[in-house]
Scaffold this active site. Structure first.
Site, PDB file in Angstrom:
ATOM      1  CB  SER A 131       0.933  17.060  33.265  1.00  0.00           C
ATOM      2  OG  SER A 131       1.652  16.928  34.276  1.00  0.00           O
ATOM      3  CB  THR A 132      -4.323  16.105  31.028  1.00  0.00           C
ATOM      4  OG1 THR A 132      -4.221  14.845  30.650  1.00  0.00           O
ATOM      5  CG2 THR A 132      -3.476  17.062  30.069  1.00  0.00           C
ATOM      6  CB  ILE A 156      -2.454   3.464  27.785  1.00  0.00           C
ATOM      7  CG1 ILE A 156      -1.380   3.271  27.108  1.00  0.00           C
ATOM      8  CG2 ILE A 156      -2.180   3.311  29.110  1.00  0.00           C
ATOM      9  CD1 ILE A 156      -0.416   5.272  26.931  1.00  0.00           C
ATOM     10  N   GLY A 159      -5.627   7.210  38.749  1.00  0.00           N
ATOM     11  CA  GLY A 159      -4.984   7.347  37.068  1.00  0.00           C
ATOM     12  C   GLY A 159      -4.802   6.542  36.654  1.00  0.00           C
ATOM     13  CB  VAL A 160      -2.643   6.902  32.890  1.00  0.00           C
ATOM     14  CG1 VAL A 160      -1.212   7.857  33.271  1.00  0.00           C
ATOM     15  CG2 VAL A 160      -2.071   5.838  32.393  1.00  0.00           C
ATOM     16  CG  ASP A 161       1.603   5.631  38.435  1.00  0.00           C
ATOM     17  OD1 ASP A 161       2.030   4.921  37.957  1.00  0.00           O
ATOM     18  OD2 ASP A 161       2.149   6.801  39.191  1.00  0.00           O
ATOM     19  CE1 TYR A 204       0.611  14.593  40.490  1.00  0.00           C
ATOM     20  CE2 TYR A 204       2.085  14.806  38.593  1.00  0.00           C
ATOM     21  CZ  TYR A 204       1.924  15.027  40.139  1.00  0.00           C
ATOM     22  OH  TYR A 204       2.855  13.679  40.747  1.00  0.00           O
ATOM     23  CG  ASN A 263       3.967   9.778  42.205  1.00  0.00           C
ATOM     24  OD1 ASN A 263       5.280   9.141  42.509  1.00  0.00           O
ATOM     25  ND2 ASN A 263       2.915   9.423  41.757  1.00  0.00           N
TER      26      ASN A 263
HETATM   27  N1  AR6 Z   1      -4.985   4.674  29.691  1.00  0.00           N
HETATM   28  C1  AR6 Z   1      -4.845   6.048  28.864  1.00  0.00           C
HETATM   29  N2  AR6 Z   1      -5.030   7.630  30.215  1.00  0.00           N
HETATM   30  C2  AR6 Z   1      -5.430   7.201  31.369  1.00  0.00           C
HETATM   31  C3  AR6 Z   1      -6.193   5.856  31.696  1.00  0.00           C
HETATM   32  C4  AR6 Z   1      -5.556   4.519  31.657  1.00  0.00           C
HETATM   33  N3  AR6 Z   1      -6.137   3.274  31.785  1.00  0.00           N
HETATM   34  N4  AR6 Z   1      -6.220   6.534  33.403  1.00  0.00           N
HETATM   35  C5  AR6 Z   1      -6.312   7.908  33.329  1.00  0.00           C
HETATM   36  N5  AR6 Z   1      -5.936   7.824  31.956  1.00  0.00           N
HETATM   37  P1  AR6 Z   1      -3.357  11.169  35.301  1.00  0.00           P
HETATM   38  P2  AR6 Z   1      -1.490  13.266  36.038  1.00  0.00           P
HETATM   39  C6  AR6 Z   1      -5.749   9.625  31.042  1.00  0.00           C
HETATM   40  O1  AR6 Z   1      -4.487  11.676  36.625  1.00  0.00           O
HETATM   41  O2  AR6 Z   1      -2.577  14.155  35.705  1.00  0.00           O
HETATM   42  C7  AR6 Z   1      -1.283   9.816  39.846  1.00  0.00           C
HETATM   43  O3  AR6 Z   1      -1.747   9.293  41.331  1.00  0.00           O
HETATM   44  C8  AR6 Z   1      -6.824  10.190  32.343  1.00  0.00           C
HETATM   45  O4  AR6 Z   1      -7.525  11.007  31.365  1.00  0.00           O
HETATM   46  O5  AR6 Z   1      -3.197   9.764  35.663  1.00  0.00           O
HETATM   47  O6  AR6 Z   1       0.110  13.110  34.760  1.00  0.00           O
HETATM   48  C9  AR6 Z   1       0.440   9.631  39.784  1.00  0.00           C
HETATM   49  O7  AR6 Z   1       1.216   8.631  40.544  1.00  0.00           O
HETATM   50  C10 AR6 Z   1      -6.096  11.962  31.890  1.00  0.00           C
HETATM   51  O8  AR6 Z   1      -6.181  12.146  30.747  1.00  0.00           O
HETATM   52  O9  AR6 Z   1      -1.608  11.317  35.472  1.00  0.00           O
HETATM   53  C11 AR6 Z   1       0.704  11.753  39.791  1.00  0.00           C
HETATM   54  O10 AR6 Z   1       1.124  11.271  41.558  1.00  0.00           O
HETATM   55  C12 AR6 Z   1      -4.422  11.400  31.638  1.00  0.00           C
HETATM   56  O11 AR6 Z   1      -4.179   9.822  31.648  1.00  0.00           O
HETATM   57  C13 AR6 Z   1      -0.028  11.696  39.134  1.00  0.00           C
HETATM   58  O12 AR6 Z   1      -1.582  11.011  39.610  1.00  0.00           O
HETATM   59  C14 AR6 Z   1      -3.150  11.486  32.999  1.00  0.00           C
HETATM   60  O13 AR6 Z   1      -4.012  11.738  34.102  1.00  0.00           O
HETATM   61  C15 AR6 Z   1      -0.132  12.215  38.038  1.00  0.00           C
HETATM   62  O14 AR6 Z   1      -0.896  12.700  37.726  1.00  0.00           O
END
Ligand code: AR6
Length: 188
Positions: free
Chosen positions: A125-126, A19, A40-42, A129, A32
């Protein structure tokens, strides 16, 4: 088979990739409640966008689960980051579905409030979380449809014309594609 549908003068589409490289007006971050960054994405968004995003997050201070707040986007190829807090999956009996729906809905409302035309969602969340993909994708599409259906809302200016789901892997892409086609069946 293209991942795109048109509904009520808006387009809903899918894109597979990172993204942080996606050009749009507002990117929705899976944040969060402390807006403290993480993995992750964050982590990817803060890393690519630079420190100004965290400075703004620190000023805001936090965001409850199901809500969304926005900051500018630093060096990312968009104007805004909408930080949206989805629920941690706990088995599905703690109101996670409702909270995820709220996170999507409030992100769309924030996009509308900002007046953006093109908003790109990560799959909230996927990851860390652990929300199951299929259920999450159906909730996401239902919220988009309800949002586009809701024409009588006085705060709604119908600014959002394109909603893109950016999925990190092909596997997640196909789950979201199924949900997209289910929620927005092609007209005969
Ligand atoms: N671009 C697009 N999608 C992504 C990317 C990216 N660069 N990186 C990961 N994903 P997550 P959550 C997808 O864990 O579950 C963090 O530490 C990944 O495959 O990013 O809402 C925050 O600070 C997944 O399908 O978010 C929070 O503490 C989706 O993004 C916590 O994680 C969401 O995965 C939030 O957890």
């Amino acid at each position: 088979m293209l991942g795109i549908r048109h509904y009520k003068n808006s387009a809903i589409d899918l894109w597979q990739g990172d993204i942080t490289t996606f050009v749009c007006d507002a990117m929705v971050n899976a944040a969060n409640t402390k807006l403290a960054g993480g993995g992750g994405v964050d982590g990817a968004i803060h890393e690519a966008g630079g420190p100004s995003i965290m400075e703004e997050c620190n000023k805001i201070g936090g965001c409850p689960t199901g809500q969304a707040v926005s900051t500018r986007a630093g060096q990312l190829p968009c104007q805004w980051i909408i930080h949206s807090v989805g629920p941690v999956w706990q088995g599905g009996r703690s109101g996670e579905q409702k909270l995820l729906a709220l996170a999507y809905r409030n992100s769309l409302c924030e996009a509308e409030r900002l007046g953006v035309r093109h908003v790109a969602f990560s799959s909230l969340s996927t990851g860390v979380y652990r929300f199951p993909f299929e259920e999450a994708s159906n909730i996401a599409m239902k919220e988009v449809k309800d949002f586009l259906d809701c024409e009588k809302d006085p705060v709604k200016k119908n600014e959002v014309k394109r909603i893109t789901f950016v999925l990190f892997s092909l596997e997640i892409y196909s789950v979201f594609q199924k949900a997209l086609f289910k929620a927005f069946p092609e007209k005969a």
